[in-house]
Design an enzyme around this catalytic site. Structure first.
Site, short mmCIF file in Angstrom:
data_model
loop_
_atom_site.label_atom_id
_atom_site.label_comp_id
_atom_site.label_asym_id
_atom_site.label_seq_id
_atom_site.Cartn_x
_atom_site.Cartn_y
_atom_site.Cartn_z
N SER A 1 0.70 -1.24 0.10
CA SER A 1 -0.05 0.00 -0.02
C SER A 1 1.05 1.17 0.03
CB SER A 1 -0.91 -0.07 1.20
OG SER A 1 -1.94 0.86 1.07
N ASP B 1 -9.74 -4.23 -5.75
CA ASP B 1 -8.91 -3.09 -4.99
C ASP B 1 -9.28 -1.95 -5.88
OD1 ASP B 1 -7.12 -1.19 -3.87
OD2 ASP B 1 -5.79 -2.86 -3.79
N HIS C 1 -8.22 -4.52 -1.15
CA HIS C 1 -6.82 -3.85 -0.68
C HIS C 1 -6.47 -4.36 0.57
CE1 HIS C 1 -4.37 -0.37 -0.88
NE2 HIS C 1 -4.45 -0.09 0.44
#
Length: 328
Positions: A171, A266, A296
């Site tokens: 991320s 995501d 995600h």
């Protein structure tokens, strides 16, 4: 290595395309009426992340806390040596945790660091970089680059191979890995053997099909992305540069080989894959993997999601293969 694209039919908003293990998580979060991060605020999301109790990760041969020299003082790092790594000359990944540049710590990302170390066979130098809003751009990026420099300077003491040091992250941490690779290329900095990124935050929010379809996900919403990006970078995109927002870099040529993993569900999927496509078009060796049914943050879900464990194993095998067969 050519692009690897693991896909499923188009996902739908009714959740029918979610992996069954992930559906269990989604149902639990909805039953608890978990609000988006932007509605809860910085302190609440930090406390929530740090309070999650995860099953212990893989056993390590050694876990050592240390401090890297940073531009504004010591940077805490935690060094994980997996059981299969040699005592000297091991490959290494300087790793940057996720959390939108506003949350996360060596504690909350301990399980992920152990998973990555065990899957790759590499020593993991997990970096506790400074967070916004207390420390805005470029604080976290500066810490990320300084940690890479420190790892290179101390390679012998760390028992790692100077020529097999990569960068990686998940991320926001994946975005820091991309930024660090750009910065090292631009400044003739330390050599980077490879970059490993799970769903990296390389761009501000864009109006893409994946953002429209999954922008209200329980894991990450479109508003969360704007909120966290603005807190770290500021709310004026015209002031962005390629280190804060790697996707706007004019050239991606000459960067290290990349492994990019993304979930099909995501909201960042399309922006991340566009970055991977640009890398490949720029002559960079890229393995780009899309995992169906996950969203995600799936790399943090290995304890409960079988597909996350598969992804970790596959990415780990690719990382290990590249470390074992370096190319100039």
């Amino acid at each position: 290595m050519t692009q690897q694209d693991i896909t499923t039919p188009d996902a739908s908003r009714d959740g029918s395309a979610w992996d069954p293990d992930v559906e269990v998580m989604i149902d639990r979060m909805r039953s608890l009426d978990v609000k988006p991060s932007w509605q809860r605020g910085v302190e609440a999301v930090r406390e929530s992340l740090e309070s999650i109790v995860r099953p212990p990760g893989p056993e390590m041969a050694e876990v050592v806390d240390a401090a890297a020299d940073g531009p504004h003082g010591p940077i805490p790092v935690r060094i994980y040596r997996p059981v299969q790594a040699p005592a000297t000359g091991a490959p290494a990944l300087v790793w940057y945790h996720g959390g939108g540049m506003i949350m996360g710590s060596l504690h909350s990302f301990d399980r992920l660091a152990r998973d990555v170390a065990a899957a790759t066979g590499a020593v993991i130098v997990n970096v506790d970089y400074r967070l916004a809003p207390e420390h805005r751009y470029p604080a976290g990026n500066d810490d990320a680059f300084a940690a890479l420099e420190w790892t290179h300077r101390n390679a012998d003491d760390l028992g790692v191979d100077l020529h097999r040091i990569g960068v990686g992250g998940d991320s926001a941490g994946g975005g820091l890995a991309a930024s660090t690779a750009l910065r090292s290329r631009n400044t003739d900095g330390p050599a980077i053997a490879q970059q490993v990124m799970f769903y990296p935050g390389v761009a501000r929010r864009a109006d893409t099909p994946s953002m429209r379809e999954f922008g209200d996900s329980v894991f990450l919403t479109a508003e969360d992305i704007d909120w966290m990006k603005n807190m770290y970078l500021g709310d004026d995109p015209s002031r962005d540069d390629e280190y804060g927002t790697p996707a706007i870099a004019e050239s991606l040529a000459g960067l290290p080989p990349a492994i990019i993993a993304i979930g099909a569900n995501d909201p960042l999927r399309d922006s991340v894959e566009a970055y991977g496509d640009r890398l490949r078009q720029s002559g960079v060796q890229v393995a780009q993997l899309r995992y169906p049914g996950v969203g995600h943050g799936f790399a943090m879900q290995t304890a409960s999601v079988a597909r996350a464990r598969l992804a970790m194993a596959e990415v780990g095998a690719l990382v290990a293969a590249r470390f074992a067969n370096p190319v100039g």
